[in-house]
Design an enzyme around this catalytic site. Structure first.
Site, PDB file in Angstrom:
ATOM      1  N   GLY A  77       4.104  -5.641   2.667  1.00 45.28           N
ATOM      2  CA  GLY A  77       5.274  -6.001   3.460  1.00 45.28           C
ATOM      3  C   GLY A  77       6.537  -5.684   2.699  1.00 45.28           C
TER       4      GLY A  77
ATOM      5  CB  CYS B 297       1.253  -3.810  -1.532  1.00 45.19           C
ATOM      6  SG  CYS B 297       2.808  -3.131  -2.110  1.00 45.19           S
ATOM      7  CE1 TYR B 298       6.524 -10.405  -0.241  1.00 43.11           C
ATOM      8  CE2 TYR B 298       4.831 -11.215   1.244  1.00 43.11           C
ATOM      9  CZ  TYR B 298       6.027 -11.405   0.568  1.00 43.11           C
ATOM     10  OH  TYR B 298       6.713 -12.587   0.711  1.00 43.11           O
TER      11      TYR B 298
ATOM     12  CG  HIS C 105      -0.377   0.421   0.540  1.00 43.98           C
ATOM     13  ND1 HIS C 105      -0.257  -0.562   1.493  1.00 43.98           N
ATOM     14  CD2 HIS C 105       0.746   0.356  -0.207  1.00 43.98           C
ATOM     15  CE1 HIS C 105       0.897  -1.191   1.347  1.00 43.98           C
ATOM     16  NE2 HIS C 105       1.520  -0.649   0.312  1.00 43.98           N
TER      17      HIS C 105
ATOM     18  CD  GLU D 258      -3.569  -0.307   3.330  1.00 44.38           C
ATOM     19  OE1 GLU D 258      -4.430  -0.625   2.490  1.00 44.38           O
ATOM     20  OE2 GLU D 258      -2.398  -0.695   3.287  1.00 44.38           O
TER      21      GLU D 258
ATOM     22  CG  ASP E 162      -6.514   4.548  27.476  1.00 46.47           C
ATOM     23  OD1 ASP E 162      -7.389   5.060  26.754  1.00 46.47           O
ATOM     24  OD2 ASP E 162      -5.304   4.515  27.164  1.00 46.47           O
TER      25      ASP E 162
ATOM     26  CE  LYS F 204      -6.426   7.620  24.201  1.00 48.30           C
ATOM     27  NZ  LYS F 204      -5.800   7.278  25.477  1.00 48.30           N
TER      28      LYS F 204
END
Ligand code: XMP
Length: 520
Positions: free
Chosen positions: A59, A86-87, A177, A179, A234, A376
């Site tokens: 963040g 991180c944060y 990070h 990710e 969708d 998605k």
């Protein structure tokens, strides 16, 4: 909150730009997770949610500042594994008795972490096999003293506490990070974390399908559901799932506004009627739409006319059916995530998406949104699970206003006919060259200009068309696709030879921004 029957993991969002990527990585590992803004994570919430593990996101705030975000202490008393990123790492250290210092240590971008322990900690299985690991850093503050019980497992030149662990409590924290794409082995770290936390990988599309069918049956009971089927992925997947759950209690309305691509209406209608035996009304309202659009050239006016008519037409057909209790929508998870916005102080922005805006209230219907928990690509996977052909699932996005916004200036039937043919040749070319899946979206636009040409020995005075093809992740930004000149030349020749009414072809090389993907 969602009714959870899978092992749940909680991601506490402190407003990182990449929090959604954490969820993506975990879903890829068959773990069910939800993102919740830190303000909503109260003791009561934690009891209800009962996570099997918690991840604290990055963040933009600094824990050294007064009133910066925290989690309730209960997070650390749940007895479940916690991973701070991180944060999130800084919050853990601060709340558990360590120290964080502001400024002077900023580090952005690529960095290399080296193992500082024995290297065989179970959080790091598969790491450091080739020495150091590339990671992606993005921090201004850093931890300067570890909380009691923690040890250092990895360091980088600017982050002495790049990876830390309190193994007895299964608390872990990293400064980088894992990710993001630029931490190439980040997935392994998540994999190890969820293994340590005891997840059994129960989030599969097969399991989801069964659960969703049950939930739809419980929600709908003996009620009637109506669905605006656009032919997009969708709404198609949502309709099929609901159909599997409640069969003929579902009616789909396919509003054909006369602005669809070549053979599109017939293909959609025959697939759903013949293949799936779904009750589908083909509302051919092209005369109505095209007559109201007659003479209109302003893009916003076109969009408003189409949007309003769509609702009117849908409502008319719903009334003819005798009404419905529920409206089905293909809302996806990114549309419902409440994200933390720090732009105007810590406020909560809720993005909501209404495909047929205003209708549920106007017609007094409740919503059925069976894809609310999916990303998605998970919707595509579910589509495959439900037997939708790959050619359908992998289709490029197509805008609600259809060809109207690919026909700058006034719309005429003649121009639409020409555009449909040119678009079909162009897409055929892309498929023949095996490029369709590399491109995020491709289409032709017919320009409101006639140009002079020469064909055979005669003069021509026909329309020009523009070809567009972009790469993108989400349509928010895009770059033009770098076709070879051979491909462009061959395609232009085919369009001019095969489509009467076009004698000039251009290729649009504008990125977004400054352009938009569509021409209007
Ligand atoms: P733009 O042109 O804004 O388009 O760069 C971004 C993406 O959104 C699609 N698009 C729409 N989709 N209704 C839709 O369902 C619309 O009114 C609409 N306008 C644009 C566009 O095709 C591209 O994928």
């Amino acid at each position: 909150m969602t009714q959870i029957t899978h092992q749940p993991l909680l991601i506490v969002d402190f407003g990182s730009q990449v929090t959604q990527l954490i969820a993506r990585r975990l879903r890829e590992l068959d773990v069910y997770c939800e993102i919740h803004p830190y303000q909503n994570v109260t003791a009561e919430f934690l009891t209800d949610f009962a996570p099997l593990a918690v991840i604290l996101s990055g963040g933009p705030a600094s824990v050294t500042e007064p009133d910066s975000p925290r989690v309730p202490q209960q997070v650390f008393d749940l007895g479940v594994p916690v991973l701070g990123i991180c944060y999130g790492q800084q919050v853990m250290m601060e709340q558990l008795g360590g120290r964080v210092e502001a400024g002077h240590h900023a580090e952005f971008g690529r960095a290399f972490v080296e193992s500082s322990g024995s290297g065989d900690h179970s959080l790091l299985q598969g790491w450091f096999a080739e020495g150091r690991e590339q990671v992606w850093m993005s921090h201004g503050d850093r931890v300067t003293a570890l909380a009691p019980g923690f040890e250092v497992l990895g360091t980088s030149p600017n982050a002495p506490f790049a990876i830390v662990a309190d193994t007895s409590r299964n608390f872990f924290a990293v400064q980088f990070h894992p990710e993001v794409h630029h931490t190439p082995n980040g997935r392994k770290l998540y994999q190890n974390f969820i293994r340590l936390a005891g997840f059994n990988g129960d989030w599969t599309m097969e399991a989801y399908r069964e659960q969703a069918v049950q939930q739809i049956r419980t929600q709908v009971g003996s009620g009637r559901v109506i669905c605006a089927l656009s032919g997009g992925v969708d709404s198609s997947v949502a309709a099929l799932l609901i159909h599997e759950a409640i069969g003929d209690q579902l009616t789909c309305v396919f509003v054909d506004h006369g602005l669809l691509r070549l053979n599109e209406a017939q293909e959609v209608v025959s697939m759903f009627r013949e293949h799936y035996n779904l009750h589908l009304i083909h509302a051919d309202e092209s005369d109505l739409f095209l007559s109201r659009l007659d003479g209109v050239s302003d893009p916003e006016t076109k969009r408003k006319i189409i949007g309003r008519l769509f609702i009117e037409v849908f409502e008319k057909h719903a009334k003819e059916l005798g009404g419905a209790d529920f409206l089905a929508q293909g809302t996806l998870y990114p549309d419902v995530i409440e994200s933390v916005s720090f732009s105007g102080g810590p406020s909560v922005t809720i993005k909501s998406h209404h495909n047929v805006g205003g209708l549920p209230e106007r017609m007094n219907m409740q919503l059925v949104e069976p894809l609310r928990e999916l990303f998605k690509d998970e919707v595509r996977e579910l589509g495959r699970e439900l037997g939708l052909p790959q050619s359908f699932i992998g289709r490029h996005p197509f805008p609600g206003p259809g060809l109207a916004i690919r026909c700058p200036g006034e719309i005429t039937r003649e121009k639409l006919e020409i555009l449909r043919k040119a678009d079909a040749v162009y897409i055929d070319q892309i498929r023949r060259h095996g490029l369709y899946d590399e491109i995020w979206q491709a289409f032709a636009a017919i320009l409101p200009v006639r140009t002079v040409g020469v064909m055979g020995d005669g003069r021509t005075y026909d329309f020009a068309c523009a070809l567009r093809a972009v790469t993108s992740v989400d349509g928010m930004t895009a770059d033009y696709y770098p076709f070879s000149h051979d491909f462009l030349g061959e395609t232009a020749t085919r369009i001019i030879n095969e489509v009467k009414g076009i004698n000039r072809v251009t290729y649009d090389i504008t990125s977004k921004p400054p352009g938009t993907i569509e021409w209007e």
